[in-house]
Write a protein that holds these residues in place. Sequence first.
Motif, PDB file in Angstrom:
ATOM      1  N   HIS A  41       0.801  -1.227   0.000  1.00 37.18           N
ATOM      2  CA  HIS A  41       0.000   0.000   0.000  1.00 37.18           C
ATOM      3  C   HIS A  41       0.836   1.280   0.000  1.00 37.18           C
ATOM      4  O   HIS A  41       0.268   2.373   0.058  1.00 37.18           O
ATOM      5  CB  HIS A  41      -0.917   0.028   1.228  1.00 37.18           C
ATOM      6  N   ILE A  42       2.148   1.160  -0.037  1.00 42.62           N
ATOM      7  CA  ILE A  42       2.974   2.374   0.064  1.00 42.62           C
ATOM      8  C   ILE A  42       3.984   2.460  -1.087  1.00 42.62           C
ATOM      9  O   ILE A  42       5.167   2.698  -0.876  1.00 42.62           O
ATOM     10  CB  ILE A  42       3.649   2.509   1.448  1.00 42.62           C
ATOM     11  N   GLY A  43       3.489   2.251  -2.280  1.00 34.73           N
ATOM     12  CA  GLY A  43       4.309   2.488  -3.450  1.00 34.73           C
ATOM     13  C   GLY A  43       4.853   1.265  -4.152  1.00 34.73           C
ATOM     14  O   GLY A  43       5.433   1.377  -5.213  1.00 34.73           O
ATOM     15  N   GLY A  44       4.730   0.099  -3.541  1.00 34.75           N
ATOM     16  CA  GLY A  44       5.211  -1.124  -4.176  1.00 34.75           C
ATOM     17  C   GLY A  44       6.664  -1.419  -3.854  1.00 34.75           C
ATOM     18  O   GLY A  44       7.381  -0.608  -3.264  1.00 34.75           O
ATOM     19  N   LEU A  45       7.076  -2.606  -4.239  1.00 33.16           N
ATOM     20  CA  LEU A  45       8.446  -3.057  -3.982  1.00 33.16           C
ATOM     21  C   LEU A  45       9.459  -2.046  -4.503  1.00 33.16           C
ATOM     22  O   LEU A  45       9.292  -1.487  -5.586  1.00 33.16           O
ATOM     23  CB  LEU A  45       8.701  -4.402  -4.639  1.00 33.16           C
ATOM     24  N   THR A  46      10.507  -1.854  -3.714  1.00 38.17           N
ATOM     25  CA  THR A  46      11.564  -0.924  -4.081  1.00 38.17           C
ATOM     26  C   THR A  46      12.890  -1.670  -4.034  1.00 38.17           C
ATOM     27  O   THR A  46      13.317  -2.109  -2.963  1.00 38.17           O
ATOM     28  CB  THR A  46      11.594   0.270  -3.097  1.00 38.17           C
ATOM     29  N   PRO A  47      13.562  -1.838  -5.181  1.00 41.82           N
ATOM     30  CA  PRO A  47      14.858  -2.525  -5.162  1.00 41.82           C
ATOM     31  C   PRO A  47      15.884  -1.727  -4.360  1.00 41.82           C
ATOM     32  O   PRO A  47      15.755  -0.513  -4.180  1.00 41.82           O
ATOM     33  CB  PRO A  47      15.246  -2.605  -6.633  1.00 41.82           C
ATOM     34  N   ARG A  48      16.890  -2.435  -3.882  1.00 42.64           N
ATOM     35  CA  ARG A  48      17.893  -1.838  -2.993  1.00 42.64           C
ATOM     36  C   ARG A  48      18.469  -0.514  -3.517  1.00 42.64           C
ATOM     37  O   ARG A  48      18.562   0.450  -2.748  1.00 42.64           O
ATOM     38  CB  ARG A  48      18.989  -2.865  -2.691  1.00 42.64           C
ATOM     39  N   PRO A 160       0.810  13.096  -6.914  1.00 39.98           N
ATOM     40  CA  PRO A 160       1.587  13.441  -8.099  1.00 39.98           C
ATOM     41  C   PRO A 160       2.296  12.200  -8.665  1.00 39.98           C
ATOM     42  O   PRO A 160       2.395  11.168  -7.995  1.00 39.98           O
ATOM     43  CB  PRO A 160       2.595  14.455  -7.559  1.00 39.98           C
ATOM     44  N   ASP A 161       2.786  12.330  -9.881  1.00 42.33           N
ATOM     45  CA  ASP A 161       3.608  11.259 -10.451  1.00 42.33           C
ATOM     46  C   ASP A 161       4.828  11.039  -9.569  1.00 42.33           C
ATOM     47  O   ASP A 161       5.311  11.975  -8.941  1.00 42.33           O
ATOM     48  CB  ASP A 161       4.051  11.627 -11.872  1.00 42.33           C
ATOM     49  N   PRO A 162       5.308   9.830  -9.416  1.00 39.33           N
ATOM     50  CA  PRO A 162       4.945   8.611 -10.132  1.00 39.33           C
ATOM     51  C   PRO A 162       3.818   7.830  -9.460  1.00 39.33           C
ATOM     52  O   PRO A 162       3.592   6.674  -9.784  1.00 39.33           O
ATOM     53  CB  PRO A 162       6.238   7.802 -10.119  1.00 39.33           C
ATOM     54  N   PHE A 163       3.087   8.446  -8.548  1.00 41.23           N
ATOM     55  CA  PHE A 163       2.027   7.757  -7.798  1.00 41.23           C
ATOM     56  C   PHE A 163       0.627   8.119  -8.286  1.00 41.23           C
ATOM     57  O   PHE A 163      -0.360   7.715  -7.678  1.00 41.23           O
ATOM     58  CB  PHE A 163       2.149   8.077  -6.302  1.00 41.23           C
ATOM     59  N   ALA A 164       0.517   8.885  -9.360  1.00 44.59           N
ATOM     60  CA  ALA A 164      -0.771   9.391  -9.820  1.00 44.59           C
ATOM     61  C   ALA A 164      -1.775   8.280 -10.127  1.00 44.59           C
ATOM     62  O   ALA A 164      -2.975   8.482  -9.980  1.00 44.59           O
ATOM     63  CB  ALA A 164      -0.579  10.294 -11.036  1.00 44.59           C
ATOM     64  N   SER A 165      -1.294   7.113 -10.505  1.00 48.48           N
ATOM     65  CA  SER A 165      -2.211   6.017 -10.838  1.00 48.48           C
ATOM     66  C   SER A 165      -2.664   5.236  -9.602  1.00 48.48           C
ATOM     67  O   SER A 165      -3.535   4.376  -9.710  1.00 48.48           O
ATOM     68  CB  SER A 165      -1.554   5.060 -11.833  1.00 48.48           C
ATOM     69  N   HIS A 166      -2.103   5.532  -8.448  1.00 46.76           N
ATOM     70  CA  HIS A 166      -2.471   4.838  -7.212  1.00 46.76           C
ATOM     71  C   HIS A 166      -3.729   5.471  -6.624  1.00 46.76           C
ATOM     72  O   HIS A 166      -3.756   6.673  -6.346  1.00 46.76           O
ATOM     73  CB  HIS A 166      -1.344   4.924  -6.179  1.00 46.76           C
ATOM     74  N   ALA A 167      -4.752   4.661  -6.416  1.00 51.13           N
ATOM     75  CA  ALA A 167      -5.961   5.163  -5.762  1.00 51.13           C
ATOM     76  C   ALA A 167      -5.619   5.540  -4.324  1.00 51.13           C
ATOM     77  O   ALA A 167      -4.906   4.811  -3.633  1.00 51.13           O
ATOM     78  CB  ALA A 167      -7.048   4.098  -5.783  1.00 51.13           C
ATOM     79  N   THR A 168      -6.116   6.677  -3.890  1.00 51.11           N
ATOM     80  CA  THR A 168      -5.853   7.100  -2.514  1.00 51.11           C
ATOM     81  C   THR A 168      -7.041   7.870  -1.964  1.00 51.11           C
ATOM     82  O   THR A 168      -7.783   8.510  -2.705  1.00 51.11           O
ATOM     83  CB  THR A 168      -4.562   7.957  -2.417  1.00 51.11           C
ATOM     84  N   GLU A 169      -7.203   7.749  -0.677  1.00 47.71           N
ATOM     85  CA  GLU A 169      -8.163   8.564   0.065  1.00 47.71           C
ATOM     86  C   GLU A 169      -7.365   9.481   0.976  1.00 47.71           C
ATOM     87  O   GLU A 169      -6.321   9.099   1.499  1.00 47.71           O
ATOM     88  CB  GLU A 169      -9.091   7.679   0.898  1.00 47.71           C
ATOM     89  N   VAL A 170      -7.865  10.681   1.151  1.00 50.84           N
ATOM     90  CA  VAL A 170      -7.216  11.647   2.033  1.00 50.84           C
ATOM     91  C   VAL A 170      -7.992  11.682   3.339  1.00 50.84           C
ATOM     92  O   VAL A 170      -9.162  12.053   3.377  1.00 50.84           O
ATOM     93  CB  VAL A 170      -7.146  13.041   1.392  1.00 50.84           C
ATOM     94  N   TRP A 171      -7.337  11.241   4.392  1.00 51.92           N
ATOM     95  CA  TRP A 171      -7.885  11.306   5.738  1.00 51.92           C
ATOM     96  C   TRP A 171      -7.222  12.499   6.424  1.00 51.92           C
ATOM     97  O   TRP A 171      -6.106  12.874   6.076  1.00 51.92           O
ATOM     98  CB  TRP A 171      -7.546  10.029   6.504  1.00 51.92           C
ATOM     99  N   GLY A 172      -7.870  13.075   7.426  1.00 54.20           N
ATOM    100  CA  GLY A 172      -7.207  14.177   8.094  1.00 54.20           C
ATOM    101  C   GLY A 172      -8.012  14.810   9.204  1.00 54.20           C
ATOM    102  O   GLY A 172      -9.137  14.419   9.496  1.00 54.20           O
TER     103      GLY A 172
END
Length: 185
Positions: A41-48, A160-172
């Motif tokens: 849920h936080i951007g996907g796998l990130t290589p080293r 914003p990019d590169p996360f623009a395609s990720h669905a998100t809700e804004v809680w606050g």
Amino acid sequence: MTTTSPLGPTLETPRLLLRPPVADDFDAFAAFCADAEVMRHIGGLTPRPMAWRAFRTIAGAWALDGFHMFSVLNKSTGEWMGRIGPLYPDGWPGREVGWGLNAKWWRGGYATEAAVACMDFVCDELGWEDIVHTIAPDNAGSQGVARKLGSVNRGPGKLPDPFASHATEVWGQTREEWQENRKRF
């Protein structure tokens, strides 16, 4: 309790220490970024190599802005548990307190405990008037943390990019709302 070192503030809770990252945290951070369950849920796998860049970005933000994600350490074991804290990337829908812990530490109240300290920090030390949490619509665990903090779902958000395609809700919640909600902890 908050103390300050040359690296920045250290927040202390009953079970946790939250401090800016240090070089010795990197291996644990890289393992965190390589865990599919944690990163779902936080951007996907990130290589080293990309984790190295992200880690250095966090440290740089501390130097440039005076805030960003804290490394979360278990006080009794010294183990690196994850990262939690304030961030405000360019193009973000608001000033955020975000969290992510290794799966080993899920469901133990640690994210809430650390987030409470961070909410206090951003309100009391940084003077933020409004705090958001960007959460994937299917991330029930993070939604639960946000609810415990007293935050409400403000609806869909756009990252914003590169996360623009990720669905998100804004809680606050606002600083004033946090002052009332804080009384529950």
